[in-house]
Enzyme design. Structure first.
Site, short mmCIF file in Angstrom:
data_model
loop_
_atom_site.label_atom_id
_atom_site.label_comp_id
_atom_site.label_asym_id
_atom_site.label_seq_id
_atom_site.Cartn_x
_atom_site.Cartn_y
_atom_site.Cartn_z
N HIS A 97 8.51 7.40 -10.53
CA HIS A 97 7.43 8.17 -11.15
C HIS A 97 7.85 8.53 -12.58
O HIS A 97 8.59 9.50 -12.80
CB HIS A 97 7.16 9.46 -10.36
CG HIS A 97 6.58 9.23 -9.00
ND1 HIS A 97 5.30 8.78 -8.81
CD2 HIS A 97 7.10 9.41 -7.76
CE1 HIS A 97 5.04 8.68 -7.51
NE2 HIS A 97 6.13 9.05 -6.86
N HIS A 107 6.55 0.73 -7.09
CA HIS A 107 7.08 0.83 -5.73
C HIS A 107 7.64 -0.52 -5.32
O HIS A 107 7.09 -1.57 -5.67
CB HIS A 107 5.96 1.24 -4.77
CG HIS A 107 6.25 0.90 -3.33
ND1 HIS A 107 5.69 -0.21 -2.71
CD2 HIS A 107 7.02 1.49 -2.40
CE1 HIS A 107 6.12 -0.27 -1.46
NE2 HIS A 107 6.93 0.74 -1.24
N ASN A 109 9.82 -2.32 -1.74
CA ASN A 109 10.43 -2.14 -0.43
C ASN A 109 10.81 -3.51 0.12
O ASN A 109 10.01 -4.45 0.05
CB ASN A 109 9.45 -1.45 0.53
CG ASN A 109 9.95 -1.43 1.96
OD1 ASN A 109 9.64 -2.33 2.75
ND2 ASN A 109 10.72 -0.42 2.30
N VAL A 110 12.02 -3.63 0.63
CA VAL A 110 12.44 -4.83 1.35
C VAL A 110 13.16 -4.37 2.61
O VAL A 110 13.97 -3.44 2.57
CB VAL A 110 13.35 -5.75 0.50
CG1 VAL A 110 12.52 -6.55 -0.50
CG2 VAL A 110 14.43 -4.97 -0.24
N ARG A 111 12.85 -5.00 3.74
CA ARG A 111 13.34 -4.49 5.00
C ARG A 111 13.55 -5.62 6.01
O ARG A 111 12.95 -6.69 5.91
CB ARG A 111 12.36 -3.46 5.57
CG ARG A 111 10.96 -4.00 5.77
CD ARG A 111 9.96 -2.90 6.07
NE ARG A 111 8.61 -3.44 6.26
CZ ARG A 111 7.75 -3.67 5.28
NH1 ARG A 111 8.09 -3.38 4.04
NH2 ARG A 111 6.56 -4.18 5.52
N GLY A 260 12.62 9.66 12.17
CA GLY A 260 13.39 9.48 10.94
C GLY A 260 13.58 10.78 10.18
O GLY A 260 13.04 11.83 10.52
#
Length: 300
Positions: A97, A107, A109-111, A260
């Protein structure tokens, strides 16, 4: 020899290090503070947050590797083959931000997810992507972002970028607002096609491509002058980010459903935001222009 899980996890840990170092260099002022945590149900992670930088108001880069037993019914209703299996999920997720309203929020994300049961082959898949959320959009920035996305997809087939670009447009969509969250990028999930090595290579391409896509845009816009009007509009539009993450985002919902760590899961929320009932930008204003960018389009 490393297992597939260990190979992916090693890449993800290194990716977190490299992205944090790059963002610190660009900001030039603030540094990431690391919070190491464990999860009672199994596993843990490292949450790194940069606050009040010269350029980035808040940037969070989270690595996690969490484990668990049987998933709740809400998490297996669409994947009944997972019922009763122990699972491990590891990934890197980040949201940046910036302070300047002319620098977009980003943004990535890798998972990787793996579910095991004694005597059976592991079930696994990859997911991830990146997307861009400008408040005062520039066409050249949008084209650059999508050019990097297309180019990193190219070695994996001509159909990959259009497929994951469309998926991103459809995923980051606020139904109750009838608008996309931003100008999109890539989104993929449940990736097993072509075998482990191909899928892992694609994950690496997406993770490594994020800085190539984002930093040139940051460099072009970081010194753009702005005033209270632009800042107030940025804070108002950040409210859409909150709405999406709390209502629709799969990662947020999965993290909370699976027990989580809430502080890390909600790291993606902006540090400051405002809501205004019935806000409508002045017709013809720079703020009104944004609406034309919140519909899917072919940037290339």
């Amino acid at each position: 020899m490393q297992t597939n899980l260990e190979r992916v996890d090693a890449f993800l840990r290194d990716l977190q290090d490299r992205i944090c170092a790059a963002l610190e260099r660009v900001d030039g002022d603030a540094r990431f503070v690391e919070d190491v945590w464990t999860r009672p149900a199994g596993g843990g992670g490292k949450t790194r947050v940069l606050k009040n930088g010269a350029l980035f108001e808040q940037a969070g880069v989270n690595w996690s590797r969490v484990t668990g037993g049987a998933l709740p019914p809400s998490a297996t209703v669409h994947r009944p083959q997972l019922a009763g299996r122990e699972w491990t999920a590891c990934g890197v997720s980040l949201v940046v931000h910036p302070r300047n309203p002319y620098v977009p929020t980003s943004h990535m994300n890798v998972r990787y997810f793996e579910a095991d049961e004694e005597g059976k082959e592991p079930l696994w898949w990859f997911g991830g992507g990146f997307d861009l959320t400008p408040f005062y959009p520039f066409d050249e920035d949008c084209v650059h972002w999508h050019s990097v996305a297309r180019n990193l997809c190219a070695p994996f087939g001509n159909d990959v970028y259009p497929k994951y670009k469309q998926w991103c447009d459809e995923y980051f969509y606020l139904k109750h607002r009838d608008e996309t969250r931003g100008i999109g990028g890539l989104f993929f999930d449940d990736l097993i096609e072509g075998g482990f090595e191909r899928c892992f290579a694609f994950l690496q391409a997406v993770g490594n491509g994020y800085l190539d896509a984002y930093l040139p845009i940051v460099g072009r816009r970081k010194d753009t002058p702005y005033g209270e009007r632009e800042r107030e509009f940025q804070l108002y539009r950040r409210g859409r980010y909150v709405e999406f993450n709390l209502v629709y985002d799969r990662g947020t919902l999965f993290g909370l459903q699976s027990g989580g760590r809430a502080e890390s899961i909600l790291m993606s929320l902006p540090p400051r935001v405002r809501y205004e009932y019935g806000f409508v930008p002045e017709p013809g204003s720079a703020e009104a222009r944004l609406a034309g960018y919140l519909k899917p389009r072919n940037w290339l």
